[in-house]
Write a protein that holds these residues in place. Structure first.
Motif, PDB file in Angstrom:
ATOM      1  N   CYS A  47      -4.629  10.794   9.015  1.00 38.46           N
ATOM      2  CA  CYS A  47      -5.038  12.058   8.396  1.00 38.46           C
ATOM      3  C   CYS A  47      -6.486  12.400   8.725  1.00 38.46           C
ATOM      4  O   CYS A  47      -7.238  12.893   7.875  1.00 38.46           O
ATOM      5  CB  CYS A  47      -4.836  12.003   6.885  1.00 38.46           C
ATOM      6  SG  CYS A  47      -3.138  11.691   6.375  1.00 38.46           S
ATOM      7  N   ILE A  99      -0.971  19.764   3.758  1.00 42.53           N
ATOM      8  CA  ILE A  99      -0.948  18.296   3.747  1.00 42.53           C
ATOM      9  C   ILE A  99      -0.936  17.817   5.193  1.00 42.53           C
ATOM     10  O   ILE A  99      -0.189  18.349   6.019  1.00 42.53           O
ATOM     11  CB  ILE A  99       0.294  17.781   2.995  1.00 42.53           C
ATOM     12  CG1 ILE A  99       0.191  18.169   1.515  1.00 42.53           C
ATOM     13  CG2 ILE A  99       0.443  16.271   3.141  1.00 42.53           C
ATOM     14  CD1 ILE A  99       1.443  17.892   0.722  1.00 42.53           C
ATOM     15  N   LEU A 162       2.091  15.033  -3.812  1.00 41.19           N
ATOM     16  CA  LEU A 162       0.972  14.631  -2.953  1.00 41.19           C
ATOM     17  C   LEU A 162      -0.267  15.487  -3.225  1.00 41.19           C
ATOM     18  O   LEU A 162      -1.396  14.973  -3.218  1.00 41.19           O
ATOM     19  CB  LEU A 162       1.375  14.738  -1.478  1.00 41.19           C
ATOM     20  CG  LEU A 162       2.482  13.782  -0.999  1.00 41.19           C
ATOM     21  CD1 LEU A 162       2.848  14.071   0.452  1.00 41.19           C
ATOM     22  CD2 LEU A 162       2.051  12.328  -1.174  1.00 41.19           C
ATOM     23  N   ARG A 163      -0.068  16.775  -3.451  1.00 38.53           N
ATOM     24  CA  ARG A 163      -1.207  17.637  -3.774  1.00 38.53           C
ATOM     25  C   ARG A 163      -1.861  17.199  -5.083  1.00 38.53           C
ATOM     26  O   ARG A 163      -3.091  17.199  -5.214  1.00 38.53           O
ATOM     27  CB  ARG A 163      -0.765  19.095  -3.892  1.00 38.53           C
ATOM     28  CG  ARG A 163      -0.390  19.793  -2.606  1.00 38.53           C
ATOM     29  CD  ARG A 163      -1.439  19.780  -1.520  1.00 38.53           C
ATOM     30  NE  ARG A 163      -2.791  20.088  -1.969  1.00 38.53           N
ATOM     31  CZ  ARG A 163      -3.844  20.104  -1.153  1.00 38.53           C
ATOM     32  NH1 ARG A 163      -3.682  19.827   0.149  1.00 38.53           N
ATOM     33  NH2 ARG A 163      -5.030  20.371  -1.606  1.00 38.53           N
ATOM     34  N   TYR A 166      -3.858  14.082  -4.442  1.00 40.79           N
ATOM     35  CA  TYR A 166      -5.092  14.378  -3.718  1.00 40.79           C
ATOM     36  C   TYR A 166      -6.144  14.995  -4.646  1.00 40.79           C
ATOM     37  O   TYR A 166      -7.341  14.714  -4.529  1.00 40.79           O
ATOM     38  CB  TYR A 166      -4.816  15.324  -2.549  1.00 40.79           C
ATOM     39  CG  TYR A 166      -6.031  15.576  -1.688  1.00 40.79           C
ATOM     40  CD1 TYR A 166      -6.514  14.591  -0.819  1.00 40.79           C
ATOM     41  CD2 TYR A 166      -6.718  16.783  -1.758  1.00 40.79           C
ATOM     42  CE1 TYR A 166      -7.639  14.809  -0.045  1.00 40.79           C
ATOM     43  CE2 TYR A 166      -7.840  17.019  -0.976  1.00 40.79           C
ATOM     44  CZ  TYR A 166      -8.291  16.020  -0.121  1.00 40.79           C
ATOM     45  OH  TYR A 166      -9.410  16.232   0.642  1.00 40.79           O
ATOM     46  N   LYS A 167      -5.693  15.816  -5.583  1.00 39.88           N
ATOM     47  CA  LYS A 167      -6.618  16.405  -6.556  1.00 39.88           C
ATOM     48  C   LYS A 167      -7.272  15.317  -7.388  1.00 39.88           C
ATOM     49  O   LYS A 167      -8.460  15.417  -7.745  1.00 39.88           O
ATOM     50  CB  LYS A 167      -5.848  17.378  -7.462  1.00 39.88           C
ATOM     51  CG  LYS A 167      -6.717  18.055  -8.511  1.00 39.88           C
ATOM     52  CD  LYS A 167      -5.884  18.987  -9.381  1.00 39.88           C
ATOM     53  CE  LYS A 167      -6.742  19.622 -10.477  1.00 39.88           C
ATOM     54  NZ  LYS A 167      -5.925  20.514 -11.364  1.00 39.88           N
ATOM     55  N   GLY A 170      -8.875  12.578  -4.031  1.00 41.99           N
ATOM     56  CA  GLY A 170      -9.759  13.190  -3.043  1.00 41.99           C
ATOM     57  C   GLY A 170      -9.769  12.529  -1.681  1.00 41.99           C
ATOM     58  O   GLY A 170     -10.662  12.797  -0.872  1.00 41.99           O
ATOM     59  N   ASN A 171      -8.789  11.687  -1.403  1.00 42.69           N
ATOM     60  CA  ASN A 171      -8.728  10.999  -0.109  1.00 42.69           C
ATOM     61  C   ASN A 171      -7.261  10.764   0.245  1.00 42.69           C
ATOM     62  O   ASN A 171      -6.499  10.234  -0.573  1.00 42.69           O
ATOM     63  CB  ASN A 171      -9.480   9.668  -0.179  1.00 42.69           C
ATOM     64  CG  ASN A 171      -9.391   8.868   1.108  1.00 42.69           C
ATOM     65  OD1 ASN A 171      -8.459   8.081   1.290  1.00 42.69           O
ATOM     66  ND2 ASN A 171     -10.344   9.057   2.007  1.00 42.69           N
ATOM     67  N   TRP A 172      -6.867  11.145   1.459  1.00 44.03           N
ATOM     68  CA  TRP A 172      -5.459  11.082   1.827  1.00 44.03           C
ATOM     69  C   TRP A 172      -4.942   9.659   1.995  1.00 44.03           C
ATOM     70  O   TRP A 172      -3.765   9.380   1.729  1.00 44.03           O
ATOM     71  CB  TRP A 172      -5.205  11.893   3.092  1.00 44.03           C
ATOM     72  CG  TRP A 172      -5.289  13.369   2.867  1.00 44.03           C
ATOM     73  CD1 TRP A 172      -6.212  14.240   3.376  1.00 44.03           C
ATOM     74  CD2 TRP A 172      -4.414  14.162   2.052  1.00 44.03           C
ATOM     75  NE1 TRP A 172      -5.985  15.517   2.933  1.00 44.03           N
ATOM     76  CE2 TRP A 172      -4.878  15.506   2.112  1.00 44.03           C
ATOM     77  CE3 TRP A 172      -3.296  13.877   1.272  1.00 44.03           C
ATOM     78  CZ2 TRP A 172      -4.250  16.549   1.425  1.00 44.03           C
ATOM     79  CZ3 TRP A 172      -2.662  14.919   0.590  1.00 44.03           C
ATOM     80  CH2 TRP A 172      -3.145  16.229   0.668  1.00 44.03           C
ATOM     81  N   VAL A 175      -4.182   8.568  -1.344  1.00 49.35           N
ATOM     82  CA  VAL A 175      -2.989   9.283  -1.796  1.00 49.35           C
ATOM     83  C   VAL A 175      -1.726   8.550  -1.335  1.00 49.35           C
ATOM     84  O   VAL A 175      -0.784   8.362  -2.115  1.00 49.35           O
ATOM     85  CB  VAL A 175      -2.991  10.734  -1.261  1.00 49.35           C
ATOM     86  CG1 VAL A 175      -1.608  11.376  -1.414  1.00 49.35           C
ATOM     87  CG2 VAL A 175      -4.038  11.566  -1.989  1.00 49.35           C
TER      88      VAL A 175
END
Length: 335
Positions: A47, A99, A162-163, A166-167, A170-172, A175
């Motif tokens: 990512c 995403i 997933l959103r 991430y909220k 703050g890092n995929w 996540v």
């Protein structure tokens, strides 16, 4: 000194951490040694975040994931076929929710992209959602209807999840770890250890290895030839064998432009194979037979009969060996 220590780590890991590698050929072991000594793994990112393979522990786990993934051998071709079918359906949904596209490899790590996959604890579908989680995400589960098996609806639901992750994180990379181990687990470990970087966190073993499984599939499907010192020749053949409609030639280092057929570079271990991989192999055999029939038959060899027998033996030989050892006790084990 760092390069030498990395070489030693890889060699020790190959001998102790993964027992089946202790029996691998000296050539394969020395190839892994040479790869580490030559500077380690190629540049890898998830990512858009670079994977710190200069860290010995990270490089070791990456090598382990690659070797374990490559051990699937013939199943890799089936995974590639399903990826070619399903990625075009997954990618637009990921893009819709902003995403990263690398998350399309997550369902391979979860289910091998098999729609009917179901775990012992009840997770099901391409994304391996638990019933309760699926219902929380708006999917219908129960009364003879389970939308976890619907790729489009399940992917939409997962993207919402997933959103949310991430909220919160703050890092995929975090996540993806939370998707496997749970948001609570990741958060608590970050708080306890005072770490924000996934690669410095100590998580449950499955969750800590999860990212590397995803990365292994990404690397094997996109640039397998860069990992030839780690991936066996047989597995590499399955990874570069052209899919239907992709032509029939590939470039192999040192071999020029030539045809590579996994049906005629079969796994010498003669292990059991999935029904899908056997059907895929038989398809190549039938194509080869038709080509031979249209041309001049070579030495009168009945390719259909011979290769048909070979396909049966590939699936039955392990059972015969168990029977010889007295393990097989029932006639239906041969069906």
């Amino acid at each position: 000194m760092k390069v030498i220590s990395k070489s030693i780590l890889v060699a020790v890991w190959a001998t102790l951490a993964v027992p089946h590698l202790a029996n691998s050929s000296a050539e394969l072991t020395s190839a892994k040694y040479a790869m580490a000594a030559a500077g380690g793994l190629p540049s890898i990112n998830f990512c858009g975040e670079k994977v710190p393979t200069h860290k010995e522990a990270v490089a070791e786990r990456m090598v382990s994931a690659m070797v374990r993934g490559a051990a699937l051998k013939s199943n890799l071709y089936g995974i590639r076929e399903r990826a070619a079918d399903f990625f075009p359906a997954i990618e637009p949904v990921l893009k819709k929710y902003d995403i990263p596209a690398d998350f399309k490899y997550l369902p391979i790590a979860e289910s091998d992209l098999i729609s009917h996959a179901k775990s012992r604890v009840g997770a099901a579908g391409y994304w391996q959602l638990m019933p309760g989680t699926a219902r929380d995400l708006g999917l219908k589960v129960g009364n003879g209807h389970d939308e976890r098996y619907n790729l489009e609806k399940a992917t939409e639901a997962v993207c919402h999840h997933l959103r949310y992750l991430y909220k919160e994180l703050g890092n995929w990379t975090l996540v993806a770890a939370a998707y496997n181990g749970g948001l609570g687990h990741v958060r608590s470990r970050m708080r306890q250890q005072g770490e924000q970087d996934f690669y410095d966190l100590k998580l449950f073993s499955e969750t800590g290895f999860y990212i590397f499984r995803i990365l292994a599939y990404k690397e094997m499907l996109t640039k397998p030839l860069q990992y030839s010192p780690i991936i066996s020749t047989t597995a590499l053949t399955y990874l570069i064998q052209p899919l239907p409609g992709q032509g029939n030639t590939v470039d192999l280092p040192g071999h020029g432009h030539r045809y590579v057929s996994f049906a005629f570079n079969a796994d010498t271990s003669w292990g059991p194979h999935s029904i899908r991989s056997l059907l895929a192999t038989s398809g190549v055999v039938r194509k080869k037979s038709r080509e031979e029939e249209q041309g001049q038959e070579q030495d009168g060899v009945p390719y259909k009969a011979v290769m048909g027998g070979v396909l049966v033996l590939r699936d039955r030989l392990p059972r015969f060996r168990r029977w010889v050892k007295g393990i097989t006790r029932h006639w239906w084990e041969w069906l």
